[in-house]
Design an enzyme around this catalytic site. Sequence first.
Site, short mmCIF file in Angstrom:
data_model
loop_
_atom_site.label_atom_id
_atom_site.label_comp_id
_atom_site.label_asym_id
_atom_site.label_seq_id
_atom_site.Cartn_x
_atom_site.Cartn_y
_atom_site.Cartn_z
N LYS A 293 -5.49 7.34 -5.53
CA LYS A 293 -4.31 6.51 -5.30
C LYS A 293 -4.61 5.04 -5.64
CE LYS A 293 -1.49 4.29 -1.87
NZ LYS A 293 -1.09 4.03 -0.51
N LYS B 166 -7.73 -5.87 -3.01
CA LYS B 166 -8.03 -4.49 -2.60
C LYS B 166 -8.24 -3.59 -3.83
CE LYS B 166 -7.38 -0.52 -0.20
NZ LYS B 166 -8.14 0.01 0.89
P1 NAD Z 1 -0.34 8.45 6.94
O1 NAD Z 1 0.42 9.32 6.00
O2 NAD Z 1 -1.22 9.09 7.95
O3 NAD Z 1 0.67 7.47 7.72
C1 NAD Z 1 1.85 6.93 7.16
C2 NAD Z 1 2.94 7.08 8.21
O4 NAD Z 1 4.13 6.43 7.76
C3 NAD Z 1 3.32 8.55 8.46
O5 NAD Z 1 3.10 8.86 9.83
C4 NAD Z 1 4.81 8.61 8.08
O6 NAD Z 1 5.57 9.47 8.90
C5 NAD Z 1 5.22 7.16 8.27
N1 NAD Z 1 6.45 6.80 7.54
C6 NAD Z 1 6.74 6.97 6.23
N2 NAD Z 1 7.97 6.46 5.97
C7 NAD Z 1 8.44 5.97 7.14
C8 NAD Z 1 9.65 5.33 7.51
N3 NAD Z 1 10.64 5.08 6.63
N4 NAD Z 1 9.82 4.97 8.81
C9 NAD Z 1 8.84 5.21 9.72
N5 NAD Z 1 7.66 5.81 9.43
C10 NAD Z 1 7.47 6.18 8.14
O7 NAD Z 1 -1.18 7.46 6.01
P2 NAD Z 1 -2.45 6.56 6.46
O8 NAD Z 1 -3.71 7.28 6.13
O9 NAD Z 1 -2.21 6.04 7.82
O10 NAD Z 1 -2.34 5.38 5.37
C11 NAD Z 1 -1.37 4.37 5.49
C12 NAD Z 1 -1.61 3.33 4.41
O11 NAD Z 1 -2.93 2.79 4.58
C13 NAD Z 1 -1.56 3.87 2.99
O12 NAD Z 1 -0.90 2.93 2.16
C14 NAD Z 1 -3.01 4.06 2.61
O13 NAD Z 1 -3.23 3.96 1.22
C15 NAD Z 1 -3.65 2.91 3.34
N6 NAD Z 1 -5.08 3.13 3.68
C16 NAD Z 1 -5.48 4.30 4.19
C17 NAD Z 1 -6.83 4.48 4.51
C18 NAD Z 1 -7.32 5.79 5.09
O14 NAD Z 1 -8.55 5.97 5.15
N7 NAD Z 1 -6.45 6.68 5.55
C19 NAD Z 1 -7.75 3.44 4.27
C20 NAD Z 1 -7.29 2.22 3.78
C21 NAD Z 1 -5.93 2.07 3.47
#
Ligand code: NAD
Length: 311
Positions: free
Chosen positions: A246, A171
């Site tokens: 990031k 990735k």
């Molecule tokens: P987001 O912030 O919308 O979702 C993360 C969720 O995790 C939040 O709702 C938060 O409340 C929850 N969380 C954090 N700690 C927690 C815990 N201890 N217990 C329960 N819930 C907990 O982020 P996202 O956009 O959904 O991204 C998630 C991952 O995917 C990241 O690592 C990001 O880099 C990766 N990602 C995101 C995208 C994108 O376009 N958004 C694309 C590819 C990869």
Amino acid sequence: MSSVIAFVGLGHMGGPMAANLVKAGHRVLGYDLVPESLAAATAAGVEEAGSAAAAAREADVVITMLPAGRHVLALYREQGLLAAARPGTLFVDCSTIDVADARAAHEAAVAAGHRALDAPVSGGVVGAEAGTLTFMAGGGEAEFTEAEPLLLAMGKRAVHCGEAGSGQAAKICNNMILGISMIAVSEAFVLGESLGLSHQALFDVASTASGQCWSLTVNCPVPGPVPTSPANRDYRPGFAAPLMAKDLTLAANAIREAGVDAALGLNAAALYQAFAEGPGADQDFSGIVRAIRDRSAAPATRPADQNGTPA
Ligand code: NAD
């Protein structure tokens, strides 16, 4: 075969991914710290668990989709996710995290008597909703084979990249190419502007010559040549610059840790960090072309850009 899945982290990505597992006929026990995220997931058929550990206790497979490595490791270890699960449970972490953290999470899962896979995704929120994500997986062959049907319920492609951490490695290496190539294409357009070259002429040449790449032909950073690229909608994402920053920070961490001579990767990380903390905070990552233009020679010395605004 339908499984009982604990899904922790029901945010922008995790919410729709969990919903797609429900659609595929699995029982999904979900948990998130944010009540609104939990409510949206339950509306899509996810069963609310009282805690992450409560969800893991009943699950065959535990999927996490969390912001960063520290969240994954804290949840696995201090917050008792590994301790709560039945022996031999398969832990699949889909978050994008440091390769070193992914390996540590894998080791902690195995030490607790479980099995593990890192399986970060590309495809963004649109892909998560449409079930068209690509998964890059790291871990054992047997673990990948077991997880594959679940990954394909949330995506269109799953690639087994090698042992623990290899999914994260694939990735960040891919996104390092993407970040560097977007900067290269943007610098070329700004240089072209200052040499009096139209955007369309540069596009017509480079898109069919050796400069061809996704950053040019799909996500073209100047408006005009590719009507669907974010540049045509004032750089609304798309792939947001803070997410690129990031991923490049994770790449930079790995570069330093491995002692690799990757000057462009480190530079790209620094440039995107500055952009994401400034004007790029809510822009597509291709908006970096404007930051490059702003830092370049005085506008008077260059022609207007093809949008009619002074370059
Ligand atoms: P987001 O912030 O919308 O979702 C993360 C969720 O995790 C939040 O709702 C938060 O409340 C929850 N969380 C954090 N700690 C927690 C815990 N201890 N217990 C329960 N819930 C907990 O982020 P996202 O956009 O959904 O991204 C998630 C991952 O995917 C990241 O690592 C990001 O880099 C990766 N990602 C995101 C995208 C994108 O376009 N958004 C694309 C590819 C990869």
